[in-house]
Motif scaffolding. Structure first.
Motif, mmCIF file in Angstrom:
data_model
loop_
_atom_site.group_PDB
_atom_site.id
_atom_site.type_symbol
_atom_site.label_atom_id
_atom_site.label_comp_id
_atom_site.label_asym_id
_atom_site.label_seq_id
_atom_site.Cartn_x
_atom_site.Cartn_y
_atom_site.Cartn_z
ATOM 1 N N GLN A 42 -57.047 37.671 -21.124
ATOM 2 C CA GLN A 42 -57.332 37.448 -19.775
ATOM 3 C C GLN A 42 -56.740 35.633 -19.114
ATOM 4 O O GLN A 42 -56.526 35.753 -18.412
ATOM 5 N N ARG A 43 -55.728 34.931 -20.063
ATOM 6 C CA ARG A 43 -54.409 33.647 -19.107
ATOM 7 C C ARG A 43 -53.680 34.541 -18.522
ATOM 8 O O ARG A 43 -52.848 33.424 -18.309
ATOM 9 N N LEU A 44 -53.374 35.303 -18.884
ATOM 10 C CA LEU A 44 -51.794 36.193 -18.298
ATOM 11 C C LEU A 44 -52.007 36.251 -16.602
ATOM 12 O O LEU A 44 -52.372 37.232 -17.253
ATOM 13 N N ALA A 45 -51.113 35.987 -15.896
ATOM 14 C CA ALA A 45 -51.037 36.269 -14.776
ATOM 15 C C ALA A 45 -50.304 37.720 -14.257
ATOM 16 O O ALA A 45 -50.916 38.727 -13.782
ATOM 17 N N ALA A 46 -49.097 37.915 -14.996
ATOM 18 C CA ALA A 46 -48.632 38.566 -15.221
ATOM 19 C C ALA A 46 -47.293 38.747 -16.235
ATOM 20 O O ALA A 46 -47.223 37.909 -16.247
ATOM 21 N N GLY A 47 -47.086 39.855 -16.457
ATOM 22 C CA GLY A 47 -46.299 39.671 -17.692
ATOM 23 C C GLY A 47 -46.490 38.670 -18.555
ATOM 24 O O GLY A 47 -48.512 39.382 -19.240
ATOM 25 N N THR A 48 -46.013 37.795 -19.083
ATOM 26 C CA THR A 48 -46.765 37.172 -19.985
ATOM 27 C C THR A 48 -46.638 35.539 -20.234
ATOM 28 O O THR A 48 -47.222 35.099 -21.084
#
Ligand SMILES: [Cu+2]
Length: 429
Positions: A42-48
């Motif tokens: 849930q902390r990922l915006a896009a990619g990692t």
């Protein structure tokens, strides 16, 4: 209380799924996965790349057996006007749609993501007008004063986060199309840029690798820190925008991210890109980036989201050049959003296609943009809005013959569709 539960309240995910479900939908029967791996996802915006933990989660949520399903998106349609000799005007559409399926798997959490962009169909002439923008090609020529469309396939990725302890995990990311561990999250995925349809002119100094055709990343994740390494194909997408262009994995990146408190994330990263530009396949680039992002919700239903970023490129055989960006998105009350971006970039005369001797000089460039977005009533989980954004460009001496003035202007009028939960429609009690 273990460290994993202190990361989020134990029932945060269950509550969130329930909140975001459409009216009348039955809450999921299965117990949600609250493992560290699930929370890390849930902390990922896009990619990692991390965004602040405090950013609320957008989109439609559903469950199918053991799988959580999520859909969200951000779309803009507008009329873009760029002034001066090198400016032009055009209708334009930009944005992306994303679907994700995730579930508990073994001793960790698995996720698969697909993200698509309509831009190959909605951006004409190889790119939309954007003064001072450089990077990638059209008809075998470098794009100048235009922003390239993003590829149809923006991300196709699998992420496995294996719990090592209550608040430590190993993360593996494999993507035929995806984002290596280099830079802040790509601008289309930053909450601080969510009301702004335009690309930063420092894109190719900071976050341009967000669409790379072939990425492998391994990361070690703790409650507050994440250390990652990527091995990937560093060639930027070519002008055919609807294919997947696998080349050899010849580029590397490493990133250290930190999140001391839920409202704040910072990262530093370094990368070696082997021949990123199609027209100079033998010229490698070394990149260094650093960024800080902050997100604070207001009790009024609004928020303040800010990103500061620095990016440095050193092309083989050339002088290195820096870029800096500060962008903010101030949602006053869920309806009225004021946003802005200020940038500084140093670009070479040859990148700007200047004639003769000027090609060998470096030029200081700046932009200041301010915008206003008015959100209308949310409908079926979609938040429509109308916005306007104006830009003053600030050019180094000697560039006025090419741009008509040292302060050429740009503007865009646009319509925006976002997942309702990202904006004021989300009741985040
Ligand atoms: Cu991009």
């Amino acid at each position: 209380m273990s460290m994993a539960t202190s990361l989020y309240p134990r029932d945060a995910r269950a509550q969130h799924v329930h909140q975001a479900a459409p009216e009348g939908a039955t809450p999921p029967a299965t117990t949600p996965d609250v493992s560290f791996g699930a929370l890390e996802l849930q902390r990922l915006a896009a990619g990692t790349a991390w965004q602040p933990e405090s950013v609320p989660h957008a989109g439609f949520h559903a469950t199918a057996g053991d799988w959580n399903l999520m859909f969200h998106g951000l779309l803009f349609a507008g009329y873009d006007m760029q002034g001066g000799n090198r400016g032009s005007s055009s209708g334009v559409g930009m944005g992306w749609l994303m679907a994700m399926a995730d579930r508990r798997l073994g001793t960790g959490h698995f996720a698969a993501r697909v993200m698509l962009s309509p831009e190959p169909l909605t951006v004409a002439n190889g790119g939309y007008p954007l003064l001072l923008q450089t990077g990638e090609t059209y008809k075998n020529q470098s794009l100048i004063d235009r922003q390239h469309p993003h590829d149809l396939f923006m991300e196709i990725a699998a992420i496995y986060t294996m719990d090592l302890g209550p608040a430590t995990a190993l993360q593996l990311y494999a993507a035929p199309v995806g984002e290596p561990a280099l830079g802040p999250p790509g601008f289309p995925h930053r909450i601080s840029a969510a009301s702004d349809p335009m690309a930063p002119i420092g894109h190719h100094w900071q976050d341009s690798t967000h669409i790379s055709f072939g990425v492998l990343t391994a990361g070690f994740v703790t409650r507050h820190l994440k250390l990652e390494g990527s091995w990937f194909n560093g060639r930027e997408p070519d002008e055919k925008r609807s294919d997947i262009e696998l080349h050899t994995f010849d580029s590397f990146a490493a990133r250290l991210s930190a999140s001391p408190v839920p409202s704040l994330v910072g990262q530093v990263s370094v990368g070696y890109l082997s021949g990123p530009e199609a027209l100079a396949p033998d010229q490698s680039v070394r990149r260094v980036t650093a960024s800080v992002s902050h997100y604070q919700a207001f009790s009024s239903g609004g928020h303040c989201a800010t990103t500061a970023a620095y990016g440095y490129n050193k092309e083989e055989g050339e002088f290195g050049a820096s870029s800096a960006l500060l962008e903010t998105d101030v949602n006053l009350d869920g309806r009225n959003v004021i946003f802005g971006r200020a940038e500084y970039v140093r670009k070479a005369g040859n990148a700007l296609a200047l004639p003769g001797d000027l090609q060998r000089f470096l030029f200081d460039l700046g932009t200041v943009s301010v915008g206003y977005l008015r959100n209308l009533g949310a409908f079926a989980g979609v938040q429509p809005g109308v916005g306007v954004r104006g830009t003053v460009n600030l050019l180094a001496q000697g560039l006025e013959p090419f741009y008509s003035s040292r302060h050429p202007l740009g503007a865009i009028l646009y319509l925006r569709l976002a997942s309702a939960a990202t904006t004021g429609g989300h009741s985040h009690n």
